[in-house]
Design a protein around this motif. Sequence first.
Motif, PDB file in Angstrom:
ATOM      1  N   UNK A 203       0.987  -1.173  -0.156  1.00  0.00           N
ATOM      2  CA  UNK A 203       0.099   0.014   0.140  1.00  0.00           C
ATOM      3  C   UNK A 203       0.904   1.358  -0.111  1.00  0.00           C
ATOM      4  N   UNK A 204       0.122   2.227  -0.660  1.00  0.00           N
ATOM      5  CA  UNK A 204       1.140   3.779  -0.495  1.00  0.00           C
ATOM      6  C   UNK A 204       1.317   3.990   0.835  1.00  0.00           C
ATOM      7  N   UNK A 205       2.695   4.376   1.044  1.00  0.00           N
ATOM      8  CA  UNK A 205       3.057   5.089   2.585  1.00  0.00           C
ATOM      9  C   UNK A 205       2.040   6.162   3.104  1.00  0.00           C
ATOM     10  N   UNK A 206       1.677   6.281   4.389  1.00  0.00           N
ATOM     11  CA  UNK A 206       0.812   7.080   5.062  1.00  0.00           C
ATOM     12  C   UNK A 206       1.344   8.484   4.722  1.00  0.00           C
ATOM     13  N   UNK A 207       2.606   8.623   5.009  1.00  0.00           N
ATOM     14  CA  UNK A 207       3.295  10.052   5.243  1.00  0.00           C
ATOM     15  C   UNK A 207       3.330  10.660   3.673  1.00  0.00           C
ATOM     16  N   UNK A 208       2.647  10.148   2.971  1.00  0.00           N
ATOM     17  CA  UNK A 208       2.659  10.868   1.483  1.00  0.00           C
ATOM     18  C   UNK A 208       1.422  11.258   0.986  1.00  0.00           C
ATOM     19  N   UNK A 209       0.652  11.919   1.854  1.00  0.00           N
ATOM     20  CA  UNK A 209      -0.740  12.360   1.802  1.00  0.00           C
ATOM     21  C   UNK A 209      -2.027  11.264   1.622  1.00  0.00           C
ATOM     22  N   UNK A 210      -1.693  10.370   2.108  1.00  0.00           N
ATOM     23  CA  UNK A 210      -2.565   9.307   2.532  1.00  0.00           C
ATOM     24  C   UNK A 210      -3.287   9.082   3.650  1.00  0.00           C
ATOM     25  N   UNK A 211      -4.499   9.219   3.693  1.00  0.00           N
ATOM     26  CA  UNK A 211      -5.257   9.062   4.848  1.00  0.00           C
ATOM     27  C   UNK A 211      -4.760   7.643   5.594  1.00  0.00           C
ATOM     28  N   UNK A 212      -4.535   7.604   6.608  1.00  0.00           N
ATOM     29  CA  UNK A 212      -4.341   6.186   7.179  1.00  0.00           C
ATOM     30  C   UNK A 212      -5.568   5.587   7.427  1.00  0.00           C
ATOM     31  N   UNK A 213      -5.626   4.307   6.549  1.00  0.00           N
ATOM     32  CA  UNK A 213      -7.027   3.477   6.515  1.00  0.00           C
ATOM     33  C   UNK A 213      -7.009   2.592   7.777  1.00  0.00           C
ATOM     34  N   UNK A 214      -8.064   2.701   8.484  1.00  0.00           N
ATOM     35  CA  UNK A 214      -8.202   1.795   9.424  1.00  0.00           C
ATOM     36  C   UNK A 214      -8.387   0.142   8.904  1.00  0.00           C
ATOM     37  N   UNK A 215      -9.301   0.202   7.849  1.00  0.00           N
ATOM     38  CA  UNK A 215      -9.401  -1.534   7.171  1.00  0.00           C
ATOM     39  C   UNK A 215      -8.047  -1.988   6.710  1.00  0.00           C
ATOM     40  N   UNK A 216      -7.316  -1.009   6.265  1.00  0.00           N
ATOM     41  CA  UNK A 216      -5.918  -1.587   5.712  1.00  0.00           C
ATOM     42  C   UNK A 216      -5.135  -1.724   6.786  1.00  0.00           C
ATOM     43  N   UNK A 217      -4.981  -1.040   8.075  1.00  0.00           N
ATOM     44  CA  UNK A 217      -4.419  -1.355   9.180  1.00  0.00           C
ATOM     45  C   UNK A 217      -4.667  -2.434   9.789  1.00  0.00           C
ATOM     46  N   UNK A 218      -6.100  -2.975   9.878  1.00  0.00           N
ATOM     47  CA  UNK A 218      -6.654  -4.015  10.584  1.00  0.00           C
ATOM     48  C   UNK A 218      -6.103  -5.440   9.789  1.00  0.00           C
ATOM     49  N   UNK A 219      -6.140  -5.007   8.270  1.00  0.00           N
ATOM     50  CA  UNK A 219      -5.876  -6.220   7.394  1.00  0.00           C
ATOM     51  C   UNK A 219      -4.301  -6.409   7.553  1.00  0.00           C
ATOM     52  N   UNK A 220      -3.425  -5.626   7.365  1.00  0.00           N
ATOM     53  CA  UNK A 220      -2.078  -5.913   7.642  1.00  0.00           C
ATOM     54  C   UNK A 220      -1.669  -6.555   8.846  1.00  0.00           C
ATOM     55  N   UNK A 221      -2.440  -6.154  10.185  1.00  0.00           N
ATOM     56  CA  UNK A 221      -2.100  -6.810  11.222  1.00  0.00           C
ATOM     57  C   UNK A 221      -2.481  -8.256  11.339  1.00  0.00           C
ATOM     58  N   UNK A 222      -3.430  -8.551  10.738  1.00  0.00           N
ATOM     59  CA  UNK A 222      -3.683  -9.969  10.677  1.00  0.00           C
ATOM     60  C   UNK A 222      -2.885 -10.714   9.769  1.00  0.00           C
ATOM     61  N   UNK A 223      -2.602 -10.085   8.597  1.00  0.00           N
ATOM     62  CA  UNK A 223      -1.939 -10.604   7.423  1.00  0.00           C
ATOM     63  C   UNK A 223      -0.708 -10.955   8.165  1.00  0.00           C
ATOM     64  N   UNK A 224       0.006 -10.179   8.875  1.00  0.00           N
ATOM     65  CA  UNK A 224       1.491 -10.371   9.508  1.00  0.00           C
ATOM     66  C   UNK A 224       1.471 -11.394  10.478  1.00  0.00           C
ATOM     67  N   UNK A 225       0.458 -11.193  11.293  1.00  0.00           N
ATOM     68  CA  UNK A 225       0.356 -12.650  12.151  1.00  0.00           C
ATOM     69  C   UNK A 225       0.087 -13.980  11.594  1.00  0.00           C
ATOM     70  N   UNK A 226      -0.393 -14.006  10.213  1.00  0.00           N
ATOM     71  CA  UNK A 226      -0.237 -15.318   9.590  1.00  0.00           C
ATOM     72  C   UNK A 226       0.672 -15.388   8.466  1.00  0.00           C
ATOM     73  N   UNK A 227       2.008 -14.631   8.831  1.00  0.00           N
ATOM     74  CA  UNK A 227       2.948 -14.946   8.052  1.00  0.00           C
ATOM     75  C   UNK A 227       2.850 -14.192   6.591  1.00  0.00           C
ATOM     76  N   UNK A 228       1.855 -13.537   6.220  1.00  0.00           N
ATOM     77  CA  UNK A 228       1.843 -12.723   4.861  1.00  0.00           C
ATOM     78  C   UNK A 228       2.607 -11.558   4.998  1.00  0.00           C
ATOM     79  N   UNK A 229       3.489 -11.410   3.890  1.00  0.00           N
ATOM     80  CA  UNK A 229       4.384 -10.097   3.963  1.00  0.00           C
ATOM     81  C   UNK A 229       3.525  -8.852   3.582  1.00  0.00           C
ATOM     82  N   UNK A 230       3.684  -7.611   4.357  1.00  0.00           N
ATOM     83  CA  UNK A 230       3.183  -6.361   3.854  1.00  0.00           C
ATOM     84  C   UNK A 230       4.193  -5.440   3.685  1.00  0.00           C
TER      85      UNK A 230
END
Length: 284
Positions: A203-230
């Motif tokens: 996903x594009x970096x948040x410090x580049x004018x992108x709104x911090x996405x709550x859905x994306x944040x939750x997705x990445x947290x779960x993905x990382x816990x299951x060994x999926x790269x982010x």
Amino acid sequence: MQVVLVSPEGEVADPDSPVLHADDLGIVHGDGLFETMLVREGRVCGLDRHLARLTAAAPVAGLPAPDPGRIEAMVRTGVREWRSVHAGEGMLRLVYTRGREHDPSGDPTLYLTIAPVPDRVESARRHGVRALTLPTAYQPGLAATSPWLLSGVKSLSYAANIAALRHVRGLGVDDAIFVSASGTVLEGPRSTVVSVIDGALVTPPRDDGVLPGTTQDALFELAESEGIGTDQRPLTVTELYSADEVWLLSSVTLAARVRELDGRACGAGSVIDVADLVHRSAGS
């Protein structure tokens, strides 16, 4: 259509009753913040993440820090009322403005509504969307040096986002993806862009004018816990064209696969079940 309204006093109110004064700065200047959340099975998805984003955005927008306890009480009241009149999903919108223009010493305005989820949501979840990339004047890095632009803040100044959606729909397309002046991918008018590239979620970096996405944040947290790269890094439109899949994530729609971008068919062969991950992470 049944709409639930919780007033600034935290009480259920007649949805046809007035809530705002004519000189409320949220109306006359778009001077305020909002959060939109999904109500599902009697609970609000990602409430803590939304409250954290609202709290972080308040000082950037020059607003007093909101009272999380007050908001949580309003949410409980609204959801309880919603469940009494509606069995399906709801779209909760929390609005927080600077208050009245001619009463600068007055309190900010705070209220919420819950309404049925728009019909477009089920279609986007089930069938995906067609999207167009749209240019913007945003330069990468501008958010850090120009905080008055409110980049990365969910501001009520939303007219340009809605205009973008009207524009692409006038062309027979469902959604849009904004692109910076240098060609990097930003976000959708009301979504976060997530692509699947080489077996990882990017996903594009948040410090580049992108709104911090709550859905994306939750997705990445779960993905990382299951060994999926982010990864959060600059993305180009060309990379989206060649990605395994491209998704638009948002709090109410949750996950919509981009099946066509700029008239090109997008990939649909990812080994990652993004939709399943998003739906499982929605409550976190």
